[in-house]
Design an enzyme around this catalytic site. Structure first.
Site, mmCIF file in Angstrom:
data_model
loop_
_atom_site.group_PDB
_atom_site.id
_atom_site.type_symbol
_atom_site.label_atom_id
_atom_site.label_comp_id
_atom_site.label_asym_id
_atom_site.label_seq_id
_atom_site.Cartn_x
_atom_site.Cartn_y
_atom_site.Cartn_z
ATOM 1 N NE ARG A 165 -9.054 16.390 2.311
ATOM 2 C CZ ARG A 165 -7.822 16.245 2.787
ATOM 3 N NH1 ARG A 165 -6.995 17.273 2.794
ATOM 4 N NH2 ARG A 165 -7.408 15.077 3.250
ATOM 5 C CB ILE A 189 -3.254 14.926 0.784
ATOM 6 C CG1 ILE A 189 -3.785 16.354 1.042
ATOM 7 C CG2 ILE A 189 -4.385 13.922 0.805
ATOM 8 C CD1 ILE A 189 -4.790 16.839 -0.005
ATOM 9 C CB SER A 190 -1.854 17.057 5.957
ATOM 10 O OG SER A 190 -0.455 16.901 5.941
ATOM 11 C CB ALA A 191 -6.102 15.342 8.584
#
Length: 294
Positions: A101, A124-126
């Site tokens: 990530r 960017i999403s969790a």
């Protein structure tokens, strides 16, 4: 024992016999031995600046630790997601451990469970949302299948899709801001998905300047899996048209109140929809609207 009377008459003493004197002694012993009545405690004083700094120092030390790319730290993040039930299968755990990530987060702390900015009013999403969507789509990300990521952003989830469908499949990401698409390609080139980008089984495309992801990407349709990374007021018909019979789409739907909807296209072409969770996503908008100041 002498008790003073609070009257106009002179104080008088009340004589107690030994037997009657035992009564107040027993009463006092019982009173003193009884548990205290639970009075509400006063609120604590507000923390001083020194106290707040002491509380923050351990967090900042940990945050510094989580900022540098490392597959060991990335695996620790996946282990955390397993512990809390976001990652439930080995297939999803494996791909999230493989795609680091940190390579997709330009600034901030990539290994904590929180969305992060990637520029141009995009995020960017969790990690727990990535895990949720991968778990919902995993059966539609088998080797050789086609997957579309609408609003591909950093490229992280598109890279995960491509790793799961393999070189014989197709992973497609679309995004309407060219600079974000260029950044996503650079991110993937540093990741384990780089060979798939090179051989063309993973690709990123810029959506039309005046349109948004609601039109999908017909060139590689139909898709076994479609993921939409921004909330639409309703499910876009072009995306339903590009979904293969037997395929599945995961899309946040709503404006202020949003639900993560799981959309299945049955073999006869009919559509089944269920709500998986209440969520909060950025809206699926045009390029010009996204670039406006929030």
């Amino acid at each position: 024992m002498c008790l003073a009377a609070s009257s106009a008459s002179p104080a008088r003493c009340l004589s107690l016999s030994p037997s009657s004197a035992a009564l107040p002694r027993r009463f006092l012993r019982g009173l003193l031995g009884a548990p205290a009545r639970p009075y509400p405690s006063p609120p604590p004083p507000p923390p001083t600046t020194t106290t707040l700094l002491r509380r923050c120092i351990p967090f900042h030390r940990k945050a510094q630790y989580w900022t540098q790319p490392s597959l060991d730290k990335n695996k620790a993040l996946v282990d955390y997601l397993k512990q809390y039930g976001a990652v439930r299968t080995d297939k999803v755990a494996e791909v999230m451990e493989t795609i680091d990530r940190a390579l997709f987060v330009p600034e901030g702390t990539p290994y904590i469970d929180s969305p992060m900015p990637i520029g141009f009013n995009a995020t960017i999403s969790a990690p727990h949302m990535h895990a949720t969507c991968l778990e919902l789509l995993k059966d539609h990300l088998q080797p050789g299948m086609h997957a579309l990521d609408v609003g591909s952003g950093s490229g992280y989830l598109t890279a995960c899709f491509a790793m799961m469908v393999g070189p014989e499949g197709r992973g497609v990401g679309i995004e309407h801001i060219p600079e974000i698409v260029a950044s996503a390609i650079e991110n993937v080139q540093k990741s384990a998905a780089a060979p798939l980008l090179k051989d063309g089984s993973l690709s990123f495309h810029v959506a039309g300047t005046l349109t948004d992801g609601r039109l999908g990407f017909p060139d590689a349709a139909p898709y076994d899996a479609i993921h939409v990374g921004a909330a639409a007021p309703e499910i876009p018909q072009p995306l339903l048209d590009q979904l293969k019979p037997g395929g599945r789409m995961v899309i946040p739907v709503g404006t202020y109140l949003q639900d993560l909807q799981v959309v299945d296209k049955n073999a006869d072409g009919s559509i089944s929809i269920r709500n998986d969770a209440s969520v909060r996503y950025v809206p699926l908008t045009s390029r010009s609207a996204q670039l406006q100041d929030p």
